[in-house]
Design an enzyme around this catalytic site. Structure first.
Site: not given
Length: 312
Positions: A19, A173
């Site tokens: 965050a 990824y």
């Protein structure tokens, strides 16, 4: 909630991983603007507190709390979930947002390849450990998992999940981002089968300009790749604020349903406004998803073993 002031008792509660920067920062800010109490789950609490102060300067009424969570360490995941369950009685939205992208091969604390370990396994374990709180929350709660358009090129290599024999930064990824979609859909199927009040939704930001694109080139020492990423961010990408919109839409819009895949509606789904989309054909493979689920439980030692989420 058991350890927090009365002002947050009537507000919805969300957990956002990663965050303190990029998309996670913008998602946190967007939720705070809506009156949601946000637990900012960050690897660095120092950076988390700095981000918290920045948001509070812009949104004085924001209700935020920072707590340490390192998704590259399953002990940290367990400690965070234990703390949260002791501090909060409800969790309306879990935003599985944090991630790493196209970095040189490294390993997590438990020896997993870092992209697979952080992007998928860490969030898999976190969701399992927070599910009891999500279940006991009145009304419908949501798990929103951040994937990527790169999932379309992803394959799950069960013979070399950790990239020990052959490693490609972008291949790893893509594998981790496909795993995010497979997990989100399988979680939704199991929740629906149990007639649960928790929904599982998957989203992707398109191409959003954040520092995420720079870490791989910086860690590998590739000035050319770094220059190319900066150019792509300038020419193709939308802002991090716009890139956060699919996750915010998935987390808050009443029209969104469990099993939805949310992404930008513009050119090649790279930018634009959030909409419900189709993910890759491979991502709908139920057998593949169930095998990944079983392997993930084995690797993390965390089991969704209650009757609610028995295999469908």
């Amino acid at each position: 909630m058991s350890e927090h002031d009365d002002s947050t008792d009537s507000a919805e509660t969300a957990v956002v991983t990663g965050a303190n920067s990029g998309l996670g920062f913008e998602v946190t800010k967007g939720l705070a603007e809506r009156g949601t109490h946000v637990v900012m789950a960050c690897r660095s609490t120092e950076r988390g507190e700095a981000a918290k102060r920045e948001i509070e300067a812009e949104i004085p009424e924001a209700s935020l709390e920072v707590h340490e969570l390192d998704l590259a360490d399953l002990d940290s995941v367990a400690a965070f979930a234990e703390w949260f369950a002791s501090a909060y009685d409800e969790l309306d939205v879990l935003c599985n947002n944090a991630g790493v992208m196209a970095i040189p091969r490294k390993e997590t604390a438990q020896g997993f390849e870092t992209q697979f370990g952080v992007n998928h396994l860490g969030h898999f374990a976190l969701t399992a450990r927070l599910l009891p709180v999500l279940e006991q929350t009145p009304g419908e709660s949501r798990v929103v998992t951040q994937s990527s358009v790169a999932h379309r090129n992803g394959e799950i290599d069960f013979d070399d999940l950790q990239g020990e024999r052959s490693y490609s930064a972008w291949g790893a990824y893509g594998q981790s981002k496909l795993a995010n979609v497979l997990f989100g859909y399988e979680l939704d199927r199991r929740l629906r089968s149990a007639d649960a009040s928790v929904e599982s939704i998957v989203c992707h930001p398109g191409w959003a300009a954040t520092n995420l694109q720079f870490r791989g080139p910086q860690q590998s020492g590739s000035q050319l790749r770094l220059w190319m990423m900066k150019l792509a961010n300038a020419v193709i990408a939308q802002s991090a604020e716009r890139g956060a919109e699919p996750m915010l839409y998935a987390a808050t819009d009443p029209s969104v349903e469990g099993g939805d895949f949310i992404g930008p509606d513009g050119f090649r789904n790279m930018r634009g406004s959030p909409e419900v989309q189709e993910s890759s054909e491979r991502s709908y493979d139920v057998d593949l998803a169930q095998r990944l689920w079983e392997v993930s439980e084995e690797l993390t030692g965390v089991s969704f073993d209650r009757p609610l989420l028995a295999a469908t």
